[in-house]
Design a protein around this motif. Structure first.
Motif, PDB file in Angstrom:
ATOM      1  N   VAL A  95       0.526  -0.947  -0.032  1.00 50.61           N
ATOM      2  CA  VAL A  95       0.145  -0.035  -0.293  1.00 50.61           C
ATOM      3  C   VAL A  95       0.966   1.680  -0.188  1.00 50.61           C
ATOM      4  CG1 VAL A  95      -1.886   1.336   1.204  1.00 50.61           C
ATOM      5  CG2 VAL A  95      -1.621  -0.985   1.562  1.00 50.61           C
ATOM      6  N   GLN A  96       0.685   2.423  -0.929  1.00 47.98           N
ATOM      7  CA  GLN A  96       1.330   3.526  -0.589  1.00 47.98           C
ATOM      8  C   GLN A  96       1.239   4.467   0.077  1.00 47.98           C
ATOM      9  OE1 GLN A  96       3.925   4.037  -2.124  1.00 47.98           O
ATOM     10  NE2 GLN A  96       4.037   1.776  -3.044  1.00 47.98           N
ATOM     11  N   VAL A  97       1.371   5.020   0.162  1.00 47.03           N
ATOM     12  CA  VAL A  97       0.836   5.639   1.359  1.00 47.03           C
ATOM     13  C   VAL A  97       1.606   7.714   1.015  1.00 47.03           C
ATOM     14  CG1 VAL A  97       0.853   4.667   3.287  1.00 47.03           C
ATOM     15  CG2 VAL A  97       2.522   5.916   3.277  1.00 47.03           C
ATOM     16  N   GLY A  98       0.149   8.273   1.199  1.00 45.49           N
ATOM     17  CA  GLY A  98       0.491   9.512   1.215  1.00 45.49           C
ATOM     18  C   GLY A  98       1.308  10.487   2.573  1.00 45.49           C
ATOM     19  N   THR A  99       1.801  11.539   2.865  1.00 46.59           N
ATOM     20  CA  THR A  99       1.882  12.617   3.487  1.00 46.59           C
ATOM     21  C   THR A  99       1.797  13.852   3.831  1.00 46.59           C
ATOM     22  OG1 THR A  99       3.805  12.922   4.550  1.00 46.59           O
ATOM     23  CG2 THR A  99       4.184  12.729   1.701  1.00 46.59           C
ATOM     24  N   GLN A 100       0.823  14.290   4.598  1.00 43.52           N
ATOM     25  CA  GLN A 100       0.974  15.445   4.717  1.00 43.52           C
ATOM     26  C   GLN A 100       1.556  15.912   6.241  1.00 43.52           C
ATOM     27  OE1 GLN A 100      -3.225  17.278   3.697  1.00 43.52           O
ATOM     28  NE2 GLN A 100      -2.512  19.027   3.315  1.00 43.52           N
ATOM     29  N   THR A 101       1.864  16.906   6.294  1.00 40.94           N
ATOM     30  CA  THR A 101       2.318  17.239   7.886  1.00 40.94           C
ATOM     31  C   THR A 101       2.113  16.329   8.984  1.00 40.94           C
ATOM     32  OG1 THR A 101       0.852  19.642   6.868  1.00 40.94           O
ATOM     33  CG2 THR A 101       2.032  20.102   8.974  1.00 40.94           C
ATOM     34  N   GLY A 102       3.154  15.968   8.400  1.00 42.43           N
ATOM     35  CA  GLY A 102       3.485  14.642   8.812  1.00 42.43           C
ATOM     36  C   GLY A 102       2.482  13.190   9.742  1.00 42.43           C
TER      37      GLY A 102
END
Length: 170
Positions: A119-126
């Motif tokens: 599963v690819q994960v996104g990232t935003q502000t930690g």
């Protein structure tokens, strides 16, 4: 041949090439616009793009032992109507930082056939997160959603919280 005549010929050739390119491209652009418009309309009719609510499940500290840990996201549709839902796993950075990156973890999801898929994960502000649109599904009245993830922390210095939840769409 004079320089002035050469420039006029060159300008004429460029104009002819440009006009023939536009004549050819015009129908292709128009049909592409219609195809894109039809696709986006159909996508909007299938499922809402934005969740209307979230059901937060119990959180746990991010395990840093390098072992594989299973996290189960479970939700029961107790309403009398069908409901569109999406399981989601959040991995939140510690308040004091440093922020987590996708390279800090390895995340997998158990398929309906019992196999594990990355599963690819996104990232935003930690915060690392799984994709909601790809996980959307319709639960019939009384059905239960169970999604099992396998999380491995690759970076032993990583600190944070695992926060499973379910997005609800109306």
């Amino acid at each position: 041949m004079s320089l002035k005549n050469s420039r006029l010929r060159l300008a004429s050739v460029i104009l002819v090439v440009a006009l023939s390119g536009l004549a050819t491209a015009g129908p292709a652009i128009a049909s592409a616009r219609q195809a894109v418009a039809g696709t986006s309309t159909a996508a909007r009719e299938q499922a809402p793009a934005t969740p209307t609510a979230f059901v937060d499940l119990p959180t746990s500290p991010l395990p840093t032992d390098g072992e594989q840990h299973e996290v189960t996201v479970t939700y029961r549709n107790d309403s009398s109507a069908d409901r569109t839902v999406a399981p989601q796993l959040l991995v939140e950075s510690a308040d004091a930082g440093p922020f987590l990156t996708p390279a800090d973890i390895k995340l997998e999801r158990r398929t309906a056939h019992g196999c594990w898929e990355a599963v690819q994960v996104g990232t935003q502000t930690g915060t690392l997160f799984t994709d909601l649109p790809a996980a959307q599904r319709t639960l019939r009245a009384g059905e239960t959603l169970t999604q099992v993830y396998r999380l491995t922390v690759v970076n032993p210095q990583a600190k944070g919280t695992v926060a499973p939840r379910v997005a609800l769409f109306d």
